[in-house]
Design a protein around this motif. Structure first.
Motif, mmCIF file in Angstrom:
data_model
loop_
_atom_site.group_PDB
_atom_site.id
_atom_site.type_symbol
_atom_site.label_atom_id
_atom_site.label_comp_id
_atom_site.label_asym_id
_atom_site.label_seq_id
_atom_site.Cartn_x
_atom_site.Cartn_y
_atom_site.Cartn_z
ATOM 1 N N PHE A 21 0.838 -1.198 0.000
ATOM 2 C CA PHE A 21 0.000 0.000 0.000
ATOM 3 C C PHE A 21 0.876 1.253 0.000
ATOM 4 N N GLY A 22 1.974 1.216 0.756
ATOM 5 C CA GLY A 22 2.897 2.357 0.771
ATOM 6 C C GLY A 22 3.464 2.640 -0.607
ATOM 7 N N TRP A 23 3.808 1.570 -1.348
ATOM 8 C CA TRP A 23 4.282 1.747 -2.722
ATOM 9 C C TRP A 23 3.202 2.420 -3.571
ATOM 10 N N LEU A 24 1.965 1.952 -3.430
ATOM 11 C CA LEU A 24 0.860 2.531 -4.193
ATOM 12 C C LEU A 24 0.648 4.000 -3.805
ATOM 13 N N GLY A 126 -4.333 4.261 6.024
ATOM 14 C CA GLY A 126 -4.493 3.134 5.124
ATOM 15 C C GLY A 126 -3.725 1.909 5.596
ATOM 16 N N VAL A 127 -2.495 2.121 6.066
ATOM 17 C CA VAL A 127 -1.673 1.016 6.577
ATOM 18 C C VAL A 127 -2.393 0.305 7.714
ATOM 19 N N LEU A 128 -2.844 1.060 8.684
ATOM 20 C CA LEU A 128 -3.474 0.445 9.850
ATOM 21 C C LEU A 128 -4.806 -0.208 9.508
ATOM 22 N N LEU A 129 -5.600 0.417 8.658
ATOM 23 C CA LEU A 129 -6.877 -0.191 8.275
ATOM 24 C C LEU A 129 -6.649 -1.501 7.523
#
Length: 140
Positions: A21-24, A126-129
């Motif tokens: 997700f971080g890459w996105l 977003g990471v945590l969700l």
């Protein structure tokens, strides 16, 4: 495989999903906005010899730790309470109580642009969700 009642598989899966997700987030959705918010240009990155792999290694390790801690928090809800809904609620509360507040304080004292706080805050939400969803679906 379990350690202290926590599933290594769920923790690693949560870390991998959130790392992607971080890459996105930073690499596809907001790369130019993030670079502007931190005050860097493509030329700055090229002049430094390109992006260093070390921040990516640290980010993945940090997300493993984050997933492990989140799994522990979710696991403390008790038997039968590790659900997708409860895991996402727990993740959102962790973000609101610890991540968003920390970013707001640090970025304010650092004089960072508001855009950086919003971009980084959105990323960590977003990471945590996503981690909560994976843990809620796979169990602790």
């Amino acid at each position: 495989m379990q350690f202290a009642g926590l599933s290594y598989f769920a923790i690693v899966a949560a870390a991998v999903v959130s790392f992607m997700f971080g890459w996105l987030w930073y690499g596809v959705l907001f790369p130019k906005q993030w670079m502007a918010a931190v005050g860097k240009t493509d030329d700055d990155i090229k002049a430094a010899g390109g992006p260093s792999p070390m921040p990516f290694v640290i980010a993945f390790i940090a997300q493993l730790v984050m997933a492990w801690v989140l799994a522990g928090i979710i696991g403390h809800l008790g038997p039968g309470e590790v659900t997708l809904k409860n895991a996402i609620i727990s993740a959102a509360l962790v973000w609101a109580g610890f991540i968003a507040t920390t970013l707001a304080v640090n970025h304010t004292f650092q004089g960072a642009k508001r855009a950086l706080t919003l971009i980084d805050g959105g990323h960590w939400l977003g990471v945590l969700l996503l981690q909560g969803a994976v843990i809620g679906l796979l169990g602790v």
